[in-house]
Design a protein around this motif. Sequence first.
Motif, PDB file in Angstrom:
ATOM      1  N   THR A   1       1.713   6.827   1.499  1.00 25.03           N
ATOM      2  CA  THR A   1       2.200   8.141   1.080  1.00 25.03           C
ATOM      3  C   THR A   1       1.201   9.240   1.429  1.00 25.03           C
ATOM      4  OG1 THR A   1       3.507   7.175  -0.717  1.00 25.03           O
ATOM      5  CG2 THR A   1       2.908   9.510  -0.924  1.00 25.03           C
ATOM      6  N   VAL A   2      -0.080   8.946   1.243  1.00 24.84           N
ATOM      7  CA  VAL A   2      -1.117   9.948   1.520  1.00 24.84           C
ATOM      8  C   VAL A   2      -1.473   9.991   3.000  1.00 24.84           C
ATOM      9  CG1 VAL A   2      -3.451  10.709   0.924  1.00 24.84           C
ATOM     10  CG2 VAL A   2      -2.028   9.614  -0.809  1.00 24.84           C
ATOM     11  N   MET A   3      -1.373   8.867   3.697  1.00 28.87           N
ATOM     12  CA  MET A   3      -1.727   8.793   5.112  1.00 28.87           C
ATOM     13  C   MET A   3      -0.848   9.740   5.935  1.00 28.87           C
ATOM     14  SD  MET A   3      -1.575   5.434   7.609  1.00 28.87           S
ATOM     15  CE  MET A   3      -2.277   4.386   6.328  1.00 28.87           C
ATOM     16  N   PRO A   4      -1.445  10.620   6.735  1.00 25.87           N
ATOM     17  CA  PRO A   4      -0.632  11.572   7.503  1.00 25.87           C
ATOM     18  C   PRO A   4       0.429  10.899   8.374  1.00 25.87           C
ATOM     19  CG  PRO A   4      -2.943  12.187   7.585  1.00 25.87           C
ATOM     20  CD  PRO A   4      -2.881  10.852   6.915  1.00 25.87           C
TER      21      PRO A   4
ATOM     22  N   GLY B   1       1.606   7.843   7.827  1.00 23.67           N
ATOM     23  CA  GLY B   1       2.030   6.675   7.072  1.00 23.67           C
ATOM     24  C   GLY B   1       3.530   6.459   7.015  1.00 23.67           C
ATOM     25  N   ASP B   2       3.894   5.275   6.572  1.00 22.63           N
ATOM     26  CA  ASP B   2       5.289   4.883   6.383  1.00 22.63           C
ATOM     27  C   ASP B   2       5.891   5.674   5.225  1.00 22.63           C
ATOM     28  OD1 ASP B   2       7.670   3.559   6.558  1.00 22.63           O
ATOM     29  OD2 ASP B   2       6.911   1.600   5.925  1.00 22.63           O
ATOM     30  N   ARG B   3       7.178   5.922   5.298  1.00 29.18           N
ATOM     31  CA  ARG B   3       7.877   6.600   4.205  1.00 29.18           C
ATOM     32  C   ARG B   3       9.131   5.833   3.794  1.00 29.18           C
ATOM     33  NH1 ARG B   3       3.630   8.636   4.669  1.00 29.18           N
ATOM     34  NH2 ARG B   3       3.071  10.844   4.726  1.00 29.18           N
ATOM     35  N   SER B   4       9.280   4.616   4.278  1.00 31.86           N
ATOM     36  CA  SER B   4      10.462   3.811   3.972  1.00 31.86           C
ATOM     37  C   SER B   4       9.996   2.502   3.344  1.00 31.86           C
ATOM     38  CB  SER B   4      11.258   3.528   5.253  1.00 31.86           C
ATOM     39  OG  SER B   4      11.685   4.742   5.852  1.00 31.86           O
ATOM     40  N   PHE B   5      10.248   2.336   2.051  1.00 33.18           N
ATOM     41  CA  PHE B   5       9.701   1.199   1.317  1.00 33.18           C
ATOM     42  C   PHE B   5      10.758   0.220   0.793  1.00 33.18           C
ATOM     43  CE2 PHE B   5       6.861   4.939   0.304  1.00 33.18           C
ATOM     44  CZ  PHE B   5       5.885   4.605   1.227  1.00 33.18           C
ATOM     45  N   ALA B   6      12.033   0.583   0.916  1.00 27.36           N
ATOM     46  CA  ALA B   6      13.084  -0.237   0.298  1.00 27.36           C
ATOM     47  C   ALA B   6      13.180  -1.627   0.917  1.00 27.36           C
ATOM     48  CB  ALA B   6      14.434   0.475   0.409  1.00 27.36           C
ATOM     49  N   SER B   7      12.756  -1.777   2.160  1.00 32.59           N
ATOM     50  CA  SER B   7      12.912  -3.068   2.848  1.00 32.59           C
ATOM     51  C   SER B   7      11.772  -4.030   2.578  1.00 32.59           C
ATOM     52  CB  SER B   7      13.002  -2.832   4.366  1.00 32.59           C
ATOM     53  OG  SER B   7      11.768  -2.306   4.860  1.00 32.59           O
TER      54      SER B   7
ATOM     55  N   ASN C   1       0.820  -1.221   0.000  1.00 32.55           N
ATOM     56  CA  ASN C   1       0.000   0.000   0.000  1.00 32.55           C
ATOM     57  C   ASN C   1       0.850   1.266   0.000  1.00 32.55           C
ATOM     58  OD1 ASN C   1       0.939  -0.364   2.639  1.00 32.55           O
ATOM     59  ND2 ASN C   1      -0.886   0.530   3.578  1.00 32.55           N
ATOM     60  N   VAL C   2       1.809   1.300  -0.912  1.00 28.96           N
ATOM     61  CA  VAL C   2       2.728   2.446  -0.965  1.00 28.96           C
ATOM     62  C   VAL C   2       1.970   3.762  -1.122  1.00 28.96           C
ATOM     63  CG1 VAL C   2       4.492   3.574  -2.365  1.00 28.96           C
ATOM     64  CG2 VAL C   2       4.719   1.151  -1.811  1.00 28.96           C
ATOM     65  N   ILE C   3       0.990   3.797  -2.014  1.00 30.92           N
ATOM     66  CA  ILE C   3       0.275   5.060  -2.250  1.00 30.92           C
ATOM     67  C   ILE C   3      -0.564   5.438  -1.037  1.00 30.92           C
ATOM     68  CG2 ILE C   3      -1.417   6.231  -3.718  1.00 30.92           C
ATOM     69  CD1 ILE C   3       1.335   5.785  -4.976  1.00 30.92           C
ATOM     70  N   GLN C   4      -1.222   4.461  -0.421  1.00 34.37           N
ATOM     71  CA  GLN C   4      -1.972   4.762   0.797  1.00 34.37           C
ATOM     72  C   GLN C   4      -1.059   5.306   1.879  1.00 34.37           C
ATOM     73  OE1 GLN C   4      -3.720   1.415   2.797  1.00 34.37           O
ATOM     74  NE2 GLN C   4      -4.910   2.685   4.204  1.00 34.37           N
TER      75      GLN C   4
END
Length: 363
Positions: free
Chosen positions: A154-157, A159-165, A149-152
Amino acid sequence: MIANRKDDHVRFATEQQRQLGGHHQFDEVSFVHHALAGLDRSEVSLTTRFGGLEWPVPLCINAMTGGSVKTGLINRDLAIAARETGVPIATGSMSAYFADESVAHTFSVMRRENPTGFIMANVNATASVEKARRAVDLLQADALQIHLNVIQETVMPEGDRSFASWGPRIEKIVAGVDVPVIVKEVGFGLSRETLSTLRDLGVRVADVAGSGGTNFARIENDRRDRADYSFLNGWGQSTPACLLDAQGVDIPVLASGGIRHPLDVVRGLALGASAAGVSGLFLKTVLDGGVPALVALISRWLDQLAALMTALGARTPADLARCDVLVHGELRAFCADRGIETSRLATRSRSYGTTHETIGGIR
């Protein structure tokens, strides 16, 4: 805060369901009608097999919710409906349980109410192997969903911002749990390249979960004081686009995202899915009419699925992938841009000869 977010998700998702309508890319997929291709209803089986799994029907109640008092009651009702109709079911993300074990019952209620059914636990791609095992154990789950859910996020206040793992974590979970792993999107679709990567990570099944249903970019925007990310509301690929993009990738796929009725299920199966998942519409149905309404809807869908398969000459859900289909409009343009040949789909029944049984009355 997590419980409040889960309740917000249910509220906004239900509001979206009431606003949905109009054109969907599933409408750009149609069947070539062969008037003498039909079977006897007694010949048709809804059983579907994929990735080493067997489901009695090619339909599931897909991941939705859990983590608050209200969502626990929803999970109870969904589980009862699954028990009464025999459809597999998934919990929503179990992140709330990892943060606060006191909400465990809002998820485990699914197994209590559906003791012999096929249940999928659900975690995000940041989960450790230990958390994944806890989720499976809590539900005595038959499979584990990992949602992307990268886009979710990203928009979630918050939310996670680290996706490489995420990829390495998925690979570790696949190796570290004793049940099949199904990786799914949350409404933005899985591309051919992503599916290939998941296959190489050892994932057993992928749920393409394309756009057209619940839109989590919109939901997270609605939770903001200002809709700073409204320009992402149209992000992603539709479910039929993802299914067509998946042609030739050696991993079984499921179709969810924008499934409105049994014809969409049959369209998804004809495009290569092994089963279809529904979330938003089933959620709206159980909230509006309770368990009886959802049981009636699912039962009607299963009967109509069998009726459509009978008319199309498909003894099993997998046989629908031999039926001739036409691809139109923007979906055809997507295929052209992605190098996907669609014309062969319109005549593919010829390739199966006598194994397709009757086409035009000739065996």
